[in-house]
Write a protein that holds these residues in place. Sequence first.
Motif, PDB file in Angstrom:
ATOM      1  N   ARG A   1       0.722  -1.013   0.197  1.00  0.00           N
ATOM      2  CA  ARG A   1       0.043   0.148  -0.005  1.00  0.00           C
ATOM      3  C   ARG A   1       1.134   0.976   0.070  1.00  0.00           C
ATOM      4  NH1 ARG A   1      -1.741   3.420   4.087  1.00  0.00           N
ATOM      5  NH2 ARG A   1      -3.687   4.199   3.742  1.00  0.00           N
ATOM      6  N   ARG A   2       2.116   0.826   0.596  1.00  0.00           N
ATOM      7  CA  ARG A   2       2.659   2.668   1.221  1.00  0.00           C
ATOM      8  C   ARG A   2       3.355   2.540  -0.667  1.00  0.00           C
ATOM      9  NH1 ARG A   2       3.010   1.451   6.338  1.00  0.00           N
ATOM     10  NH2 ARG A   2       4.886  -0.345   6.219  1.00  0.00           N
ATOM     11  N   ALA A   3       4.252   1.738  -0.746  1.00  0.00           N
ATOM     12  CA  ALA A   3       4.476   1.514  -1.921  1.00  0.00           C
ATOM     13  C   ALA A   3       4.158   1.915  -3.287  1.00  0.00           C
ATOM     14  CB  ALA A   3       5.597   0.593  -2.830  1.00  0.00           C
ATOM     15  N   CYS A   4       2.347   1.850  -3.347  1.00  0.00           N
ATOM     16  CA  CYS A   4       1.907   2.002  -4.654  1.00  0.00           C
ATOM     17  C   CYS A   4       1.426   3.988  -4.173  1.00  0.00           C
ATOM     18  CB  CYS A   4       0.748   1.781  -4.633  1.00  0.00           C
ATOM     19  SG  CYS A   4       1.155  -0.540  -5.229  1.00  0.00           S
ATOM     20  N   LEU A   5       0.849   3.816  -3.404  1.00  0.00           N
ATOM     21  CA  LEU A   5       0.476   5.461  -2.120  1.00  0.00           C
ATOM     22  C   LEU A   5       1.978   6.405  -2.762  1.00  0.00           C
ATOM     23  CD1 LEU A   5      -1.999   4.809   0.123  1.00  0.00           C
ATOM     24  CD2 LEU A   5      -2.506   5.502  -2.407  1.00  0.00           C
ATOM     25  N   ALA A   6       3.172   6.163  -2.982  1.00  0.00           N
ATOM     26  CA  ALA A   6       3.872   7.133  -2.900  1.00  0.00           C
ATOM     27  C   ALA A   6       4.198   7.263  -4.084  1.00  0.00           C
ATOM     28  CB  ALA A   6       5.496   5.746  -2.730  1.00  0.00           C
ATOM     29  N   VAL A   7       4.193   6.863  -5.732  1.00  0.00           N
ATOM     30  CA  VAL A   7       3.702   7.022  -6.662  1.00  0.00           C
ATOM     31  C   VAL A   7       2.827   8.333  -6.907  1.00  0.00           C
ATOM     32  CG1 VAL A   7       3.387   6.392  -8.704  1.00  0.00           C
ATOM     33  CG2 VAL A   7       4.348   4.842  -7.633  1.00  0.00           C
TER      34      VAL A   7
ATOM     35  N   LEU B   1       1.026  -0.104 -12.330  1.00  0.00           N
ATOM     36  CA  LEU B   1       2.295  -0.911 -11.549  1.00  0.00           C
ATOM     37  C   LEU B   1       2.563  -1.780 -11.309  1.00  0.00           C
ATOM     38  CD1 LEU B   1       1.143   2.201  -8.940  1.00  0.00           C
ATOM     39  CD2 LEU B   1       2.875   1.901  -9.912  1.00  0.00           C
ATOM     40  N   LEU B   2       1.437  -3.051 -11.167  1.00  0.00           N
ATOM     41  CA  LEU B   2       1.008  -4.219 -11.034  1.00  0.00           C
ATOM     42  C   LEU B   2       2.213  -5.016 -11.789  1.00  0.00           C
ATOM     43  CD1 LEU B   2       0.039  -6.555  -9.177  1.00  0.00           C
ATOM     44  CD2 LEU B   2      -1.757  -6.628 -10.818  1.00  0.00           C
ATOM     45  N   ALA B   3       2.071  -4.455 -13.281  1.00  0.00           N
ATOM     46  CA  ALA B   3       3.019  -5.124 -14.578  1.00  0.00           C
ATOM     47  C   ALA B   3       4.355  -4.723 -13.931  1.00  0.00           C
ATOM     48  CB  ALA B   3       2.328  -4.611 -15.499  1.00  0.00           C
ATOM     49  N   GLU B   4       4.067  -3.741 -14.066  1.00  0.00           N
ATOM     50  CA  GLU B   4       5.454  -3.300 -13.800  1.00  0.00           C
ATOM     51  C   GLU B   4       6.624  -3.483 -12.441  1.00  0.00           C
ATOM     52  OE1 GLU B   4       7.645  -1.430 -15.749  1.00  0.00           O
ATOM     53  OE2 GLU B   4       6.556  -1.142 -17.144  1.00  0.00           O
ATOM     54  N   ALA B   5       5.775  -4.097 -11.722  1.00  0.00           N
ATOM     55  CA  ALA B   5       6.584  -4.439 -10.039  1.00  0.00           C
ATOM     56  C   ALA B   5       6.847  -6.420 -10.354  1.00  0.00           C
ATOM     57  CB  ALA B   5       5.522  -4.762  -8.620  1.00  0.00           C
ATOM     58  N   PHE B   6       5.925  -6.973 -11.059  1.00  0.00           N
ATOM     59  CA  PHE B   6       6.478  -8.603 -11.179  1.00  0.00           C
ATOM     60  C   PHE B   6       6.528  -9.037 -12.971  1.00  0.00           C
ATOM     61  CE2 PHE B   6       2.947  -7.958  -7.663  1.00  0.00           C
ATOM     62  CZ  PHE B   6       3.891  -8.201  -7.153  1.00  0.00           C
ATOM     63  N   ALA B   7       6.712  -7.932 -14.136  1.00  0.00           N
ATOM     64  CA  ALA B   7       7.558  -8.035 -14.993  1.00  0.00           C
ATOM     65  C   ALA B   7       8.305  -9.442 -14.937  1.00  0.00           C
ATOM     66  CB  ALA B   7       7.391  -6.953 -15.292  1.00  0.00           C
ATOM     67  N   GLY B   8       8.935 -10.108 -15.673  1.00  0.00           N
ATOM     68  CA  GLY B   8       9.963 -10.965 -15.081  1.00  0.00           C
ATOM     69  C   GLY B   8       9.585 -12.240 -14.152  1.00  0.00           C
TER      70      GLY B   8
END
Length: 214
Positions: A87-93, A107-114
């Motif tokens: 939550r904190r990481a997402c709201l920091a954007v 955000l989800l795609a970037e965080a878990f890509a690869g």
Amino acid sequence: MPQARRPLAWSPLLATADWMTPDVRHQLADALTEAAGELAEAPARLAAWTESQDLARIGADTRGWQTLAWIEHGIEIAAPYLDNEVRRACLAVPADQRGTPGRYKPLLAEAFAGTDVLPGFVLTRVTKGGFNALSYAGLVQHAPVLRSLLGSSSRLGAMGLVTSGPVGAMLERAAAGQATAQGALHAAVVTEVWLRQLEQAPAWWEVTGRVAAA
């Protein structure tokens, strides 16, 4: 003024606002104005505040479902996206960078890509599952019960929080498969059931700040 005649608002209202008597509407407006006046400082960006409130509501709902699922069915529900660090990481954007019109859940795609943490179809899908057919089938089947619950003997009606005419008209539309304010109806039904349960069994609740726990 009822939401039906007010197409633009800072805070969108549920259809339940249109079901109230004018006197209750005015009381609610006064209470909201008083609460707003007590804020020490306004949020710098409205999006940050509303998203935090939405997350808090979803978190509270999820905790309730976790308890029910475990007690009733022995199933443990996990909600990793509601983890405090996530939550904190997402709201920091910044809010205007968390989503784009042409990309679903960036955000989800970037965080878990690869990674192999999430299946590929979760990252690439652009739609959500719908349960409207089941919802409308339930409304049609139980329309008589709902009419009775929110009709002339309604506790909400006695308080002026709902009027039978608009609610009855909405249930008629639902029975015909037309668009219905299901979220508002759900809120009215659960509140009506809760009020009736209070008459049958002792209950207590405590308030801490602006949060009530029963």
